[in-house]
Design a protein around this motif. Structure first.
Motif, PDB file in Angstrom:
ATOM      1  N   VAL A 115     118.020 -38.693 -54.172  1.00  0.00           N
ATOM      2  CA  VAL A 115     116.484 -38.502 -54.007  1.00  0.00           C
ATOM      3  C   VAL A 115     115.174 -37.702 -54.613  1.00  0.00           C
ATOM      4  O   VAL A 115     114.514 -38.860 -54.607  1.00  0.00           O
ATOM      5  CB  VAL A 115     116.601 -37.146 -52.223  1.00  0.00           C
ATOM      6  N   PRO A 116     115.509 -37.140 -55.337  1.00  0.00           N
ATOM      7  CA  PRO A 116     114.431 -37.273 -56.150  1.00  0.00           C
ATOM      8  C   PRO A 116     114.745 -37.688 -57.783  1.00  0.00           C
ATOM      9  O   PRO A 116     113.844 -37.921 -57.822  1.00  0.00           O
ATOM     10  CB  PRO A 116     114.865 -35.754 -56.853  1.00  0.00           C
ATOM     11  N   ALA A 117     115.495 -38.263 -57.553  1.00  0.00           N
ATOM     12  CA  ALA A 117     115.695 -39.602 -58.722  1.00  0.00           C
ATOM     13  C   ALA A 117     114.601 -40.616 -57.913  1.00  0.00           C
ATOM     14  O   ALA A 117     114.143 -41.074 -58.416  1.00  0.00           O
ATOM     15  CB  ALA A 117     117.071 -40.457 -58.902  1.00  0.00           C
ATOM     16  N   HIS A 118     115.121 -40.775 -56.708  1.00  0.00           N
ATOM     17  CA  HIS A 118     113.900 -42.086 -56.298  1.00  0.00           C
ATOM     18  C   HIS A 118     112.710 -41.853 -56.506  1.00  0.00           C
ATOM     19  O   HIS A 118     112.107 -42.294 -56.142  1.00  0.00           O
ATOM     20  CB  HIS A 118     114.579 -42.265 -54.911  1.00  0.00           C
ATOM     21  N   ARG A 119     112.596 -40.400 -56.270  1.00  0.00           N
ATOM     22  CA  ARG A 119     111.045 -40.225 -55.987  1.00  0.00           C
ATOM     23  C   ARG A 119     110.350 -40.546 -57.072  1.00  0.00           C
ATOM     24  O   ARG A 119     109.570 -40.953 -57.344  1.00  0.00           O
ATOM     25  CB  ARG A 119     110.821 -38.833 -55.562  1.00  0.00           C
ATOM     26  N   ALA A 120     111.048 -40.051 -58.916  1.00  0.00           N
ATOM     27  CA  ALA A 120     110.900 -40.173 -59.582  1.00  0.00           C
ATOM     28  C   ALA A 120     110.589 -41.493 -59.886  1.00  0.00           C
ATOM     29  O   ALA A 120     109.463 -41.706 -60.686  1.00  0.00           O
ATOM     30  CB  ALA A 120     112.186 -39.311 -60.995  1.00  0.00           C
ATOM     31  N   HIS A 121     111.358 -42.778 -59.515  1.00  0.00           N
ATOM     32  CA  HIS A 121     110.889 -43.786 -60.002  1.00  0.00           C
ATOM     33  C   HIS A 121     109.925 -44.630 -59.107  1.00  0.00           C
ATOM     34  O   HIS A 121     109.068 -45.232 -59.315  1.00  0.00           O
ATOM     35  CB  HIS A 121     112.218 -45.138 -59.030  1.00  0.00           C
ATOM     36  N   ARG A 122     109.276 -43.969 -57.835  1.00  0.00           N
ATOM     37  CA  ARG A 122     108.436 -44.162 -57.340  1.00  0.00           C
ATOM     38  C   ARG A 122     106.965 -43.896 -57.405  1.00  0.00           C
ATOM     39  O   ARG A 122     105.988 -44.666 -57.108  1.00  0.00           O
ATOM     40  CB  ARG A 122     108.467 -44.297 -55.498  1.00  0.00           C
ATOM     41  N   THR A 123     107.410 -43.047 -58.315  1.00  0.00           N
ATOM     42  CA  THR A 123     105.637 -42.127 -59.157  1.00  0.00           C
ATOM     43  C   THR A 123     105.972 -42.791 -60.445  1.00  0.00           C
ATOM     44  O   THR A 123     104.294 -42.648 -61.282  1.00  0.00           O
ATOM     45  CB  THR A 123     105.298 -40.651 -58.808  1.00  0.00           C
ATOM     46  N   ALA A 124     106.846 -43.468 -61.077  1.00  0.00           N
ATOM     47  CA  ALA A 124     107.212 -43.947 -62.962  1.00  0.00           C
ATOM     48  C   ALA A 124     105.733 -45.341 -62.893  1.00  0.00           C
ATOM     49  O   ALA A 124     105.801 -45.964 -61.625  1.00  0.00           O
ATOM     50  CB  ALA A 124     108.321 -44.556 -63.380  1.00  0.00           C
ATOM     51  N   ASP A 140     106.122 -50.242 -59.229  1.00  0.00           N
ATOM     52  CA  ASP A 140     105.987 -51.225 -58.415  1.00  0.00           C
ATOM     53  C   ASP A 140     107.228 -52.478 -58.269  1.00  0.00           C
ATOM     54  O   ASP A 140     107.701 -53.464 -57.770  1.00  0.00           O
ATOM     55  CB  ASP A 140     105.204 -52.355 -58.867  1.00  0.00           C
ATOM     56  N   ALA A 141     108.675 -52.559 -59.619  1.00  0.00           N
ATOM     57  CA  ALA A 141     109.346 -53.001 -59.223  1.00  0.00           C
ATOM     58  C   ALA A 141     110.702 -52.264 -58.694  1.00  0.00           C
ATOM     59  O   ALA A 141     111.165 -53.352 -57.763  1.00  0.00           O
ATOM     60  CB  ALA A 141     110.037 -53.016 -60.913  1.00  0.00           C
ATOM     61  N   VAL A 142     110.559 -51.704 -58.065  1.00  0.00           N
ATOM     62  CA  VAL A 142     110.873 -51.030 -57.099  1.00  0.00           C
ATOM     63  C   VAL A 142     111.358 -50.754 -55.249  1.00  0.00           C
ATOM     64  O   VAL A 142     110.072 -50.374 -54.999  1.00  0.00           O
ATOM     65  CB  VAL A 142     111.370 -49.065 -57.808  1.00  0.00           C
ATOM     66  N   GLY A 143     112.363 -50.999 -54.457  1.00  0.00           N
ATOM     67  CA  GLY A 143     112.625 -51.092 -53.632  1.00  0.00           C
ATOM     68  C   GLY A 143     113.056 -50.179 -52.983  1.00  0.00           C
ATOM     69  O   GLY A 143     112.526 -48.411 -53.104  1.00  0.00           O
ATOM     70  N   PRO A 144     112.908 -49.608 -51.394  1.00  0.00           N
ATOM     71  CA  PRO A 144     113.235 -48.605 -51.316  1.00  0.00           C
ATOM     72  C   PRO A 144     115.244 -48.184 -51.274  1.00  0.00           C
ATOM     73  O   PRO A 144     115.193 -48.552 -52.101  1.00  0.00           O
ATOM     74  CB  PRO A 144     113.428 -49.397 -50.138  1.00  0.00           C
ATOM     75  N   LEU A 145     115.212 -46.551 -50.895  1.00  0.00           N
ATOM     76  CA  LEU A 145     116.277 -46.379 -51.544  1.00  0.00           C
ATOM     77  C   LEU A 145     117.180 -46.703 -50.141  1.00  0.00           C
ATOM     78  O   LEU A 145     117.050 -46.486 -48.825  1.00  0.00           O
ATOM     79  CB  LEU A 145     116.643 -44.418 -51.128  1.00  0.00           C
ATOM     80  N   LEU A 146     118.533 -47.443 -50.449  1.00  0.00           N
ATOM     81  CA  LEU A 146     119.911 -48.081 -49.766  1.00  0.00           C
ATOM     82  C   LEU A 146     120.184 -47.152 -49.329  1.00  0.00           C
ATOM     83  O   LEU A 146     120.747 -46.182 -50.230  1.00  0.00           O
ATOM     84  CB  LEU A 146     120.024 -49.388 -50.433  1.00  0.00           C
ATOM     85  N   PHE A 148     114.127 -54.770 -57.647  1.00  0.00           N
ATOM     86  CA  PHE A 148     115.207 -53.494 -57.090  1.00  0.00           C
ATOM     87  C   PHE A 148     115.398 -52.542 -56.720  1.00  0.00           C
ATOM     88  O   PHE A 148     115.095 -51.500 -56.153  1.00  0.00           O
ATOM     89  CB  PHE A 148     115.621 -53.164 -58.768  1.00  0.00           C
ATOM     90  N   ASP A 149     116.326 -53.004 -55.081  1.00  0.00           N
ATOM     91  CA  ASP A 149     116.300 -51.727 -54.223  1.00  0.00           C
ATOM     92  C   ASP A 149     117.566 -51.011 -54.736  1.00  0.00           C
ATOM     93  O   ASP A 149     118.149 -51.142 -55.326  1.00  0.00           O
ATOM     94  CB  ASP A 149     116.836 -52.479 -53.081  1.00  0.00           C
ATOM     95  N   ASP A 150     116.990 -49.735 -54.260  1.00  0.00           N
ATOM     96  CA  ASP A 150     117.956 -48.888 -55.227  1.00  0.00           C
ATOM     97  C   ASP A 150     119.030 -48.077 -54.760  1.00  0.00           C
ATOM     98  O   ASP A 150     118.685 -47.454 -52.891  1.00  0.00           O
ATOM     99  CB  ASP A 150     116.604 -47.232 -55.057  1.00  0.00           C
ATOM    100  N   ALA A 151     120.082 -48.637 -54.747  1.00  0.00           N
ATOM    101  CA  ALA A 151     121.204 -48.431 -53.501  1.00  0.00           C
ATOM    102  C   ALA A 151     121.964 -47.298 -55.340  1.00  0.00           C
ATOM    103  O   ALA A 151     122.576 -47.174 -55.213  1.00  0.00           O
ATOM    104  CB  ALA A 151     121.915 -49.452 -54.356  1.00  0.00           C
ATOM    105  N   ALA A 152     121.298 -45.990 -55.499  1.00  0.00           N
ATOM    106  CA  ALA A 152     122.364 -45.220 -56.547  1.00  0.00           C
ATOM    107  C   ALA A 152     123.888 -44.698 -55.836  1.00  0.00           C
ATOM    108  O   ALA A 152     124.406 -44.822 -56.324  1.00  0.00           O
ATOM    109  CB  ALA A 152     120.857 -43.886 -56.571  1.00  0.00           C
ATOM    110  N   VAL A 153     123.630 -44.411 -54.611  1.00  0.00           N
ATOM    111  CA  VAL A 153     124.743 -43.676 -54.228  1.00  0.00           C
ATOM    112  C   VAL A 153     125.703 -44.675 -53.129  1.00  0.00           C
ATOM    113  O   VAL A 153     126.701 -43.932 -52.518  1.00  0.00           O
ATOM    114  CB  VAL A 153     124.010 -43.461 -52.607  1.00  0.00           C
ATOM    115  N   PHE A 154     125.547 -46.020 -53.719  1.00  0.00           N
ATOM    116  CA  PHE A 154     126.789 -46.735 -53.551  1.00  0.00           C
ATOM    117  C   PHE A 154     127.434 -47.103 -54.543  1.00  0.00           C
ATOM    118  O   PHE A 154     127.135 -46.579 -55.986  1.00  0.00           O
ATOM    119  CB  PHE A 154     126.096 -48.228 -53.314  1.00  0.00           C
ATOM    120  N   PRO A 155     129.372 -47.532 -54.581  1.00  0.00           N
ATOM    121  CA  PRO A 155     129.389 -47.913 -55.738  1.00  0.00           C
ATOM    122  C   PRO A 155     129.217 -48.747 -56.637  1.00  0.00           C
ATOM    123  O   PRO A 155     128.498 -49.794 -55.906  1.00  0.00           O
ATOM    124  CB  PRO A 155     130.981 -48.174 -55.031  1.00  0.00           C
ATOM    125  N   PRO A 156     129.064 -48.921 -57.991  1.00  0.00           N
ATOM    126  CA  PRO A 156     129.795 -48.156 -58.733  1.00  0.00           C
ATOM    127  C   PRO A 156     129.210 -46.689 -59.114  1.00  0.00           C
ATOM    128  O   PRO A 156     129.977 -45.592 -59.824  1.00  0.00           O
ATOM    129  CB  PRO A 156     130.770 -48.981 -59.816  1.00  0.00           C
TER     130      PRO A 156
END
Length: 288
Positions: A38-47, A51-57, A21-29
């Protein structure tokens, strides 16, 4: 006195879903503001599911905004370049504050894109090349895949969007998946895949592919067989098929289908938990 090494703890995320799962949070929709992504992605990376989460796109035009928001530990970022090869050099320069985990380059000319990546991309950075779907119909698909299979780069295919026409039907997607499988060409997907099972969105009426469907179809080399898997709408049927995959089959699948961009990390995890394929709370009872 020597001691035996302590084995690493097993990941709560099965290998089939690791790094999917690459993190595309800033893209539509989703369109999450960068300052919140950014803080949401950092939280994913420490949850527990990290291991399921790829980079922030991040798109090329928002890298300055990302740099301003990404104070602290170095952020792993995937560069999304919708403007083609002209964006590659400037984006790599602007991404200096980050760990570049990959580049996704949209183009209308696969050969030109490969040449630009060969020239400018650091050798340790992977890349994926996306062409418009209209150029992948008929003989165009074979021509593009043949160019990419002779390169170090993955293919990228758009599986959805914000309009109905952005969603390919199962036959079109099956043609892409099996074309890649026949060549041993890895690929990633993007858009519209954040749910596990194929379904019709009750609000928009859009036909969404399921990422479990795509994972299972990734091992097929026959377009008709792949289309049948992509058309399956039963989560129970798909979950049963996932549970029967051997370790070798999991390796084959993930060597083919490497990742997809999703504006929600929670939705795919929730779907997997609902299907019994991933624990929603892996903490042992006695440790709670």
């Amino acid at each position: 006195m020597s001691t035996a090494p302590v084995p690493a703890a097993a990941s709560p995320v099965p290998p089939l879903f690791q790094g999917l799962f690459d993190d595309a949070a800033v893209f539509p929709p989703g369109n999450l503001p960068v300052a919140d992504a950014v803080p949401a992605h950092r939280a994913h990376r420490t949850a527990w599911y990290a291991d399921a989460v790829g980079p922030l796109l991040c798109g090329a035009g928002r890298l300055d905004e990302l740099a301003a928001a990404a104070q602290g530990p170095v952020l792993r970022v995937g560069l999304v370049l919708p403007g083609g090869s002209a964006e590659l050099g400037p984006a790599l320069a602007a991404a200096a504050p980050f760990e570049v985990a990959g580049v996704e380059l949209a183009t209308r000319d696969a050969r030109e894109a490969v040449a630009a990546l060969d020239l400018l991309l650091p050798p340790d950075v992977p890349a994926a090349v996306e062409l418009p779907r209209e150029l992948l119909r008929g003989d165009g698909l074979d021509e593009v895949l043949d160019v990419l299979v002779d390169s170090p780069y993955r293919a990228k295919f758009r599986t959805g969007g914000v309009v109905a026409g952005a969603f390919p039907d199962e036959r079109e997607l099956a043609g892409f998946l099996t074309g890649c499988a026949q060549r041993g060409l890895p690929y990633k997907c993007t858009a519209g895949l954040h749910n596990a099972v194929r379904h019709t969105d009750p609000v928009t009426g859009f036909e969404h592919h399921g990422f479990l469907n795509v994972l299972l179809a990734a091992q097929e080399t026959d377009p008709a067989a792949a289309a049948e898997v992509l058309a399956e709408r039963s989560g129970e049927v798909l979950a049963k098929a996932v549970r029967t995959l051997s370790d070798r089959q999991v390796t084959v699948v993930r060597n083919s289908f490497t990742a997809f961009g999703t504006c929600s990390i929670a939705e795919p995890l929730d779907d997997l938990a609902a299907l019994g394929l991933l624990s929603s709370d892996p903490t042992p009872q006695e440790d709670r």
